[in-house]
Motif scaffolding. Sequence first.
Motif, PDB file in Angstrom:
ATOM      1  N   ALA A 301       0.813  -1.222   0.000  1.00 32.72           N
ATOM      2  CA  ALA A 301       0.000   0.000   0.000  1.00 32.72           C
ATOM      3  C   ALA A 301       0.846   1.270   0.000  1.00 32.72           C
ATOM      4  CB  ALA A 301      -0.947  -0.003   1.194  1.00 32.72           C
ATOM      5  N   LEU A 302       2.002   1.237   0.664  1.00 32.63           N
ATOM      6  CA  LEU A 302       2.813   2.448   0.739  1.00 32.63           C
ATOM      7  C   LEU A 302       3.409   2.832  -0.611  1.00 32.63           C
ATOM      8  CD1 LEU A 302       4.635   2.041   4.177  1.00 32.63           C
ATOM      9  CD2 LEU A 302       2.539   3.280   3.652  1.00 32.63           C
ATOM     10  N   SER A 303       3.400   1.907  -1.573  1.00 32.29           N
ATOM     11  CA  SER A 303       3.884   2.249  -2.914  1.00 32.29           C
ATOM     12  C   SER A 303       2.966   3.250  -3.601  1.00 32.29           C
ATOM     13  CB  SER A 303       4.008   0.987  -3.776  1.00 32.29           C
ATOM     14  OG  SER A 303       2.727   0.445  -4.081  1.00 32.29           O
ATOM     15  N   LEU A 304       1.772   3.434  -3.063  1.00 29.08           N
ATOM     16  CA  LEU A 304       0.851   4.411  -3.646  1.00 29.08           C
ATOM     17  C   LEU A 304       1.432   5.825  -3.585  1.00 29.08           C
ATOM     18  CD1 LEU A 304      -2.485   3.021  -2.149  1.00 29.08           C
ATOM     19  CD2 LEU A 304      -1.694   2.827  -4.520  1.00 29.08           C
ATOM     20  N   TRP A 305       2.270   6.082  -2.581  1.00 32.69           N
ATOM     21  CA  TRP A 305       2.939   7.388  -2.480  1.00 32.69           C
ATOM     22  C   TRP A 305       3.906   7.584  -3.639  1.00 32.69           C
ATOM     23  CZ3 TRP A 305       3.371  12.181  -1.429  1.00 32.69           C
ATOM     24  CH2 TRP A 305       4.595  12.812  -1.233  1.00 32.69           C
ATOM     25  N   ASP A 306       4.690   6.561  -3.950  1.00 32.81           N
ATOM     26  CA  ASP A 306       5.628   6.667  -5.072  1.00 32.81           C
ATOM     27  C   ASP A 306       4.877   6.884  -6.379  1.00 32.81           C
ATOM     28  OD1 ASP A 306       7.953   6.290  -3.519  1.00 32.81           O
ATOM     29  OD2 ASP A 306       7.602   4.125  -3.486  1.00 32.81           O
ATOM     30  N   ASP A 307       3.761   6.202  -6.531  1.00 31.42           N
ATOM     31  CA  ASP A 307       2.959   6.384  -7.744  1.00 31.42           C
ATOM     32  C   ASP A 307       2.384   7.795  -7.810  1.00 31.42           C
ATOM     33  OD1 ASP A 307       1.305   5.252 -10.098  1.00 31.42           O
ATOM     34  OD2 ASP A 307      -0.235   6.041  -8.747  1.00 31.42           O
ATOM     35  N   ALA A 308       1.982   8.334  -6.665  1.00 29.82           N
ATOM     36  CA  ALA A 308       1.434   9.696  -6.643  1.00 29.82           C
ATOM     37  C   ALA A 308       2.497  10.710  -7.034  1.00 29.82           C
ATOM     38  CB  ALA A 308       0.868  10.011  -5.258  1.00 29.82           C
ATOM     39  N   LYS A 309       3.734  10.499  -6.603  1.00 33.29           N
ATOM     40  CA  LYS A 309       4.819  11.408  -6.996  1.00 33.29           C
ATOM     41  C   LYS A 309       5.074  11.328  -8.505  1.00 33.29           C
ATOM     42  CE  LYS A 309       7.809   9.863  -4.001  1.00 33.29           C
ATOM     43  NZ  LYS A 309       9.116   9.718  -3.302  1.00 33.29           N
ATOM     44  N   GLU A 310       4.996  10.127  -9.047  1.00 36.17           N
ATOM     45  CA  GLU A 310       5.161   9.979 -10.494  1.00 36.17           C
ATOM     46  C   GLU A 310       4.036  10.681 -11.233  1.00 36.17           C
ATOM     47  OE1 GLU A 310       5.565   5.888 -11.535  1.00 36.17           O
ATOM     48  OE2 GLU A 310       7.326   5.574 -10.261  1.00 36.17           O
ATOM     49  N   GLN A 311       2.821  10.592 -10.698  1.00 36.49           N
ATOM     50  CA  GLN A 311       1.691  11.270 -11.334  1.00 36.49           C
ATOM     51  C   GLN A 311       1.870  12.781 -11.288  1.00 36.49           C
ATOM     52  OE1 GLN A 311      -0.782   9.702 -12.995  1.00 36.49           O
ATOM     53  NE2 GLN A 311      -1.472  11.737 -13.667  1.00 36.49           N
ATOM     54  N   TYR A 312       2.428  13.287 -10.189  1.00 37.44           N
ATOM     55  CA  TYR A 312       2.718  14.722 -10.109  1.00 37.44           C
ATOM     56  C   TYR A 312       3.617  15.150 -11.262  1.00 37.44           C
ATOM     57  CZ  TYR A 312       5.516  18.776  -8.891  1.00 37.44           C
ATOM     58  OH  TYR A 312       6.196  19.965  -8.955  1.00 37.44           O
TER      59      TYR A 312
END
Length: 643
Positions: A301-312
Amino acid sequence: MSTPRVQLLIEDQHVVMDNGILQVTLSNPGGLVTGIQYNGIDNLLEVLDVETNRGYWDLVWSQAGSTGTTGTFDVFEGTTFRVIVENEEQVEVSFTRTWDPSLEGKFVSLNLDNRFIMLRNSSGFYSYAIFEHLADWPPFNLPQTRIVFQLRKDKFHYMVVADNRQRFMPLPDDRLPERGEPLDFPEAVLLVDPVEPEFKGEVDDKYQYSCENKDLHVHGWICFDPPTGFWQITPSSEFRSGGPLKQNLTSHVGPYTLAMFLSAHYAGEDLVLKLNPGEPWKKVFGPVFMYLNSVVDKDNALSLWDDAKEQYLKEVHCWPYSFPASEDFPCSDQRGKISGRLQVLDRYISHECIAANDAYVGLAPPGDVGSWQRECKGYQFWTKTDGDGSFCIGDIRTGDYNLYAWIPGFIGDYRNDTVITVTAGCEIDVGDLVYEPPRDGPTVWEIGIPDRSAAEFYIPDPNPKYINKLFINHPDRFRQYGLWERYADLYPDGDLVYRVGLSDYKKDWFFAQVNRKKDDGTLEGTTWQIKFKLDDVDQSGAFKLRLALATANVAELLVRINDPKIDPPHFSTGEIGHDNTIARHGVHGLYRLYNVDVPGTTLVEGENTVFLTQTPRTSPLQGIMYDYIRLEGPPPPDSKETL
């Protein structure tokens, strides 16, 4: 493989945008976000609260001429709903509230157009608003505007603001009177009987999670069952007030996620937007992106943060967006570009210009030197220089600007006096620019680093009774609650004395000059001393004391040289500042630079002392933080010839 088209369902009380990935429900005609359905969760927003408290734009306004940073709180709801774009690829809807004289005193005199956009195959939705005030309407003050989302407290327990600022958070129930003890100000609560025992004894305060505009890109919450992320992404700060160092709220216990556009936090009334009689004004806030993501494995679940940064980063690549339908939001080919190179000339460091590397360079509305940090009506565009001082700023809205800069390692502010007019498609090269920072003579001594922050000074350990576990052994140790009270613990009887050549500002210079709280609870002002030796004094020469302040809050700084009781003092700032940085766990607010003349006749051979007195003592949260202090000697007689 084809993806579902975007659909718009219009009902009597609601409007629903659906692209097959998520479904967003808005009140009709209010434009409040009442529901977000995603990843099998029927509503990510707080279903236990009323619909009007789940997702909304709000503002705070007050009558023209009023003072302070408070006013009337207004969750603005539309009175008219319109479909702006509706096709298979995109839906854009508008909720407007139009002002007329019959509303005077009831609502702020603004036309408000609040818009939402959903795109095909996009895991999220966009929102922006157009504020418009006509010249013949009543003027007003506007301290704040923002977007607020309240997520479900039974789902979202893990908050992320940055790589090193993320944690499981307390529940909003823990802040209620039966579970939490209010501290010196209402935002700070000591958790005495939290639902989850692990949080007992911690302090919760939303300001501990503040962030500078330059770093405020993406933040939000993670739900672990099912693994789901809700993120607020801001790809550009052009519409935010106060420039790159302005601090804003992010996410906090609620669970809340905010998109702050205009606020007086860490600045005070200087950043309250004040319209004058007869002044028209229009501004677009946003668009910002509410991004949703998910994974299958709870352990991931914490990988969602890395994905959010990529989306930024993807959103930044697409900025300025091409899809908003309002003509008030210009796309890339309607904007301009500027480039150049910034150098520094400080003759007491180098006889040649040196590259202003890692400098902050920006365009902001025309104003005085440094006015960008108090600017809140227009747009700002900032970048950092590269190793040789070169910079390039693209996608600038058309209009008139000054070019501003400040350079870590050097005091003061740069402003190019030429007003720059940006037109659609222009490419302006301003060439080589040279900043000559304030300097009259060679450095006798200095304390700190000129970087507009007090972070390099001594930050004490917090009182063990008031801990936020996240900030133990953390680079941002200054974000702990109650550090101002540690001064009296460290200096119970006398004040700080700093000895040039012996003391170390990292250990011996307390980060904030605050009032001392005595055993009986009363407060007293403080006088700090800087002791230094001079082997030789040119009594006819002119010394200069540079005082760069990182913040001030209802403070008055008095400077005396070698006589702690001389009246009047050699220098006084007068009462300055309403930054409230001390209470809000920061190390900077508004930057202030004072240049104090020190005649050679006030100094002696041998030991000298500078006395710095902070006088007001009505609140423990009054005081100042220093950025940097420097004493300059008289210029050498042949200084002109050696240039």
